[in-house]
Design a protein around this motif. Structure first.
Motif, PDB file in Angstrom:
ATOM      1  N   ARG A  15       0.815  -1.219   0.000  1.00  0.00           N
ATOM      2  CA  ARG A  15       0.000   0.000   0.000  1.00  0.00           C
ATOM      3  C   ARG A  15       0.850   1.272   0.000  1.00  0.00           C
ATOM      4  O   ARG A  15       0.571   2.213  -0.725  1.00  0.00           O
ATOM      5  N   GLU A  16       1.898   1.325   0.802  1.00  0.00           N
ATOM      6  CA  GLU A  16       2.721   2.528   0.876  1.00  0.00           C
ATOM      7  C   GLU A  16       3.368   2.840  -0.476  1.00  0.00           C
ATOM      8  O   GLU A  16       3.373   3.989  -0.915  1.00  0.00           O
ATOM      9  N   SER A  20       2.229   5.921  -3.133  1.00  0.00           N
ATOM     10  CA  SER A  20       3.237   6.984  -3.159  1.00  0.00           C
ATOM     11  C   SER A  20       3.058   7.849  -4.414  1.00  0.00           C
ATOM     12  O   SER A  20       2.569   7.376  -5.445  1.00  0.00           O
ATOM     13  N   PRO A  21       3.443   9.117  -4.319  1.00  0.00           N
ATOM     14  CA  PRO A  21       3.285  10.023  -5.459  1.00  0.00           C
ATOM     15  C   PRO A  21       4.016   9.500  -6.699  1.00  0.00           C
ATOM     16  O   PRO A  21       5.151   9.070  -6.638  1.00  0.00           O
ATOM     17  N   PHE A  23       3.631   6.782  -8.468  1.00  0.00           N
ATOM     18  CA  PHE A  23       3.631   5.362  -8.812  1.00  0.00           C
ATOM     19  C   PHE A  23       2.513   5.022  -9.795  1.00  0.00           C
ATOM     20  O   PHE A  23       2.762   4.415 -10.836  1.00  0.00           O
ATOM     21  N   LEU A  24       1.295   5.394  -9.467  1.00  0.00           N
ATOM     22  CA  LEU A  24       0.168   5.052 -10.344  1.00  0.00           C
ATOM     23  C   LEU A  24       0.298   5.723 -11.712  1.00  0.00           C
ATOM     24  O   LEU A  24      -0.018   5.114 -12.728  1.00  0.00           O
ATOM     25  N   GLU A  25       0.783   6.952 -11.735  1.00  0.00           N
ATOM     26  CA  GLU A  25       0.953   7.647 -13.008  1.00  0.00           C
ATOM     27  C   GLU A  25       1.970   6.944 -13.899  1.00  0.00           C
ATOM     28  O   GLU A  25       1.835   6.909 -15.117  1.00  0.00           O
ATOM     29  N   ALA A  26       3.002   6.361 -13.293  1.00  0.00           N
ATOM     30  CA  ALA A  26       4.022   5.648 -14.061  1.00  0.00           C
ATOM     31  C   ALA A  26       3.607   4.223 -14.400  1.00  0.00           C
ATOM     32  O   ALA A  26       3.928   3.710 -15.460  1.00  0.00           O
ATOM     33  N   PHE A  27       2.868   3.579 -13.495  1.00  0.00           N
ATOM     34  CA  PHE A  27       2.565   2.157 -13.649  1.00  0.00           C
ATOM     35  C   PHE A  27       1.347   1.885 -14.522  1.00  0.00           C
ATOM     36  O   PHE A  27       1.384   1.011 -15.393  1.00  0.00           O
ATOM     37  N   THR A  28       0.255   2.595 -14.302  1.00  0.00           N
ATOM     38  CA  THR A  28      -0.994   2.238 -14.981  1.00  0.00           C
ATOM     39  C   THR A  28      -0.927   2.307 -16.506  1.00  0.00           C
ATOM     40  O   THR A  28      -1.597   1.499 -17.157  1.00  0.00           O
ATOM     41  N   PRO A  29      -0.151   3.184 -17.122  1.00  0.00           N
ATOM     42  CA  PRO A  29      -0.070   3.136 -18.592  1.00  0.00           C
ATOM     43  C   PRO A  29       0.581   1.852 -19.125  1.00  0.00           C
ATOM     44  O   PRO A  29       0.432   1.514 -20.293  1.00  0.00           O
TER      45      PRO A  29
END
Length: 71
Positions: A15-16, A20-21, A23-29
């Motif tokens: 979860r941490e 974290s700022p 992560f989702l922006e880099a990972f989800t694409p």
């Protein structure tokens, strides 16, 4: 022996990192599902591999990764 191969899965341990700022922006694409998977999404694969339905499946890595490895 068989195994489940997840990618990023939201759990108490991850979860941490996942929250974290950036992560989702880099990972989800990178993931066709467009999201991080939840731990509950591993249940079906585990039940299948533990059931007689998989008796003929040997030495397999069942990827439950939202399509991450398909790219």
């Amino acid at each position: 022996m068989n195994a489940i191969g997840p990618t990023a899965v939201r759990t108490e341990m991850t979860r941490e990192l996942i929250d974290s700022p950036g992560f989702l922006e880099a990972f989800t694409p990178l993931v066709p599902a467009g999201r991080v998977l939840e731990s509950e999404e591993m249940i079906g694969a585990a039940v299948y591999l533990a059931s007689p339905a998989s008796d003929g499946v040997q030495g397999h890595l069942l990827l439950v990764d939202g399509g991450y490895t398909a790219i």
